[in-house]
Design a protein around this motif. Structure first.
Motif, PDB file in Angstrom:
ATOM      1  N   ASN A   1       0.823  -1.209   0.000  1.00 41.76           N
ATOM      2  CA  ASN A   1       0.000   0.000   0.000  1.00 41.76           C
ATOM      3  C   ASN A   1       0.857   1.258   0.000  1.00 41.76           C
ATOM      4  O   ASN A   1       0.574   2.223  -0.722  1.00 41.76           O
ATOM      5  N   GLU A   2       1.915   1.261   0.794  1.00 45.48           N
ATOM      6  CA  GLU A   2       2.798   2.428   0.843  1.00 45.48           C
ATOM      7  C   GLU A   2       3.520   2.626  -0.484  1.00 45.48           C
ATOM      8  O   GLU A   2       3.721   3.763  -0.929  1.00 45.48           O
TER       9      GLU A   2
ATOM     10  N   VAL B   1       2.456   1.788  -3.538  1.00 45.53           N
ATOM     11  CA  VAL B   1       1.565   2.304  -4.578  1.00 45.53           C
ATOM     12  C   VAL B   1       1.179   3.751  -4.290  1.00 45.53           C
ATOM     13  O   VAL B   1       0.997   4.554  -5.222  1.00 45.53           O
ATOM     14  N   LEU B   2       1.082   4.127  -3.022  1.00 41.91           N
ATOM     15  CA  LEU B   2       0.789   5.524  -2.697  1.00 41.91           C
ATOM     16  C   LEU B   2       1.934   6.440  -3.117  1.00 41.91           C
ATOM     17  O   LEU B   2       1.706   7.583  -3.526  1.00 41.91           O
TER      18      LEU B   2
ATOM     19  N   ASP C   1      -2.115  11.449   1.396  1.00 43.99           N
ATOM     20  CA  ASP C   1      -2.583  10.149   0.915  1.00 43.99           C
ATOM     21  C   ASP C   1      -4.062  10.198   0.531  1.00 43.99           C
ATOM     22  O   ASP C   1      -4.483   9.574  -0.458  1.00 43.99           O
TER      23      ASP C   1
ATOM     24  N   VAL D   1      -5.564   9.440  -3.316  1.00 45.80           N
ATOM     25  CA  VAL D   1      -6.584   8.437  -3.635  1.00 45.80           C
ATOM     26  C   VAL D   1      -7.815   9.095  -4.242  1.00 45.80           C
ATOM     27  O   VAL D   1      -8.416   8.582  -5.195  1.00 45.80           O
TER      28      VAL D   1
ATOM     29  N   ASN E   1      -6.971  10.286  -7.849  1.00 47.63           N
ATOM     30  CA  ASN E   1      -6.248   9.340  -8.689  1.00 47.63           C
ATOM     31  C   ASN E   1      -7.090   8.935  -9.897  1.00 47.63           C
ATOM     32  O   ASN E   1      -8.277   8.622  -9.771  1.00 47.63           O
TER      33      ASN E   1
ATOM     34  N   HIS F   1      -3.512   1.606 -10.191  1.00 46.18           N
ATOM     35  CA  HIS F   1      -3.141   2.070  -8.858  1.00 46.18           C
ATOM     36  C   HIS F   1      -4.332   2.011  -7.905  1.00 46.18           C
ATOM     37  O   HIS F   1      -4.183   1.661  -6.724  1.00 46.18           O
TER      38      HIS F   1
ATOM     39  N   GLU G   1      -4.212  -0.181  -4.512  1.00 47.10           N
ATOM     40  CA  GLU G   1      -4.272   0.588  -3.265  1.00 47.10           C
ATOM     41  C   GLU G   1      -5.471   0.177  -2.420  1.00 47.10           C
ATOM     42  O   GLU G   1      -5.344  -0.043  -1.207  1.00 47.10           O
TER      43      GLU G   1
ATOM     44  N   SER H   1      -5.028  -3.549  -1.053  1.00 47.08           N
ATOM     45  CA  SER H   1      -4.052  -3.638   0.033  1.00 47.08           C
ATOM     46  C   SER H   1      -4.560  -2.947   1.294  1.00 47.08           C
ATOM     47  O   SER H   1      -4.330  -3.427   2.410  1.00 47.08           O
ATOM     48  N   ARG H   2      -5.274  -1.835   1.136  1.00 46.09           N
ATOM     49  CA  ARG H   2      -5.800  -1.119   2.307  1.00 46.09           C
ATOM     50  C   ARG H   2      -6.831  -1.966   3.045  1.00 46.09           C
ATOM     51  O   ARG H   2      -6.864  -1.989   4.283  1.00 46.09           O
TER      52      ARG H   2
END
Length: 330
Positions: free
Chosen positions: A100-101, A103-104, A227, A231, A234, A239, A243, A246-247
């Motif tokens: 997650n980190e 892709v952010l 962040d 999102v 985006n 992505h 994101e 994973s979150r």
């Protein structure tokens, strides 16, 4: 003659199967939690189990069922099994959070939001934290323990300030490097500029270290401002999928760990009824609740941030006057 065939993006091709594997591992852990010695009852009804002083244990999450254990507590086999499951979930959480980190970091900050971000690290951090970060005399660990982190809001505010400073300094470095030209500037100017960029890069490393300390200490923080806007604005579907996936996995894994901690706490309250509940804390590295945990790292004296800055400023000012150095303006 060449025939064009569809090809998956490299980042999605790598991350999506990894997330699917982590997802299946979480499901396997949940499916393995059968034939357990603990059970759950609705909050307010604890007739079937034992708790501290045979009474109700106050909990902030009153809407969740409360765990119960036998009167003699969990067996050694059951406790070891729960700890093994918790450690596995903890590894899944770290892996999903890492994805997650990553892709952010790849998602760009919207141009419309850049104008609203601070233009300098000093304005983002504030005077006290700025002086502590830009002064090498104060270790990052001491800055960490000196921060006011009593509530989730204060921690998130500190994270936003640190990330704002990172953005401002990285932008400044990019601008300086893009417009630097030996033909247009003297050697003395180039040397001073390089020295300033090196100091700025060192401060960026210190801020990144402090951010990692905060993330490890508070693993389930809400997303920071940068962040959130990444999102929200985006436009990259790949992505967005990675994101969000994973979150969600991070949230599920953290919820499982929270429930495991409640079970272990209930077990210890039954086996050690005279132990104050505030002194019990579950630690995955030792699979026990530890009493008397302090947030101050060994070998460091907890002092107020202002005391540290006052001590450092005296030495720093003396060096500035002696060498004729320039004060940092960024």
């Amino acid at each position: 003659m060449q025939i064009m065939t569809p090809k998956a993006r490299s980042d999605v091709h790598v991350n999506l199967p990894a997330l699917q594997k982590l997802d299946s591992m979480l499901i396997e852990v949940l499916d393995s939690m059968v034939d357990t010695e603990y059970w759950y009852v609705e909050s307010g009804s604890r007739s079937g189990g034992r708790g501290k002083n045979n009474g109700e244990r106050q909990t902030k999450k009153w809407w969740l069922p409360s765990p119960c254990v036998p009167e003699q507590g969990l067996s050694q086999f059951q406790r070891k099994r729960i700890v093994f499951q918790a450690k596995l979930v903890h590894q899944i959480l770290k892996a999903a959070k890492s994805i997650n980190e990553q892709v952010l970091l790849q998602i760009p900050i919207p141009m419309a939001v850049m104008d609203a971000l601070p233009k300098s690290g000093r304005s983002s951090l504030g005077e006290d934290l700025y002086h502590a970060i830009t002064t090498d005399y104060i270790p990052i660990e001491e800055i960490f323990v000196s921060l006011s982190l009593k509530t989730e809001h204060s921690v998130l505010e500190t994270m936003n300030r640190l990330e704002g400073a990172l953005f401002a300094w990285n932008q400044r470095i990019s601008e300086e490097r893009s417009r630097r030209s030996p033909a247009r500037h003297s050697w003395k100017f180039m040397k001073d500029s390089s020295s300033e960029l090196e100091k700025m890069s060192a401060c960026i490393e210190r801020v990144e270290t402090l951010i990692q300390l905060l993330k490890s200490r508070f693993p389930n923080l809400p997303p920071t401002f940068i962040d959130v806007v990444k999102v929200q604005y985006n436009e990259d579907v790949g992505h967005a999928i990675v994101e969000a996936y994973s979150r969600v996995l991070v949230g599920v894994a953290f919820s499982i760990l929270s429930r495991v901690a409640e079970i272990m706490l209930e077990d210890d309250l039954v086996k050690k009824p005279n132990t104050p509940m505030s002194s019990l804390k579950f630690d995955l590295s030792s699979d026990v609740y530890l009493a008397g945990i302090t947030e101050t790292p060994p070998g460091h004296i907890r002092r107020s941030l202002m005391d540290q800055i006052s001590m450092v400023d005296g030495r720093f000012d003396a060096v500035v006057k002696k060498r004729g150095a320039k004060q940092l303006m960024w």
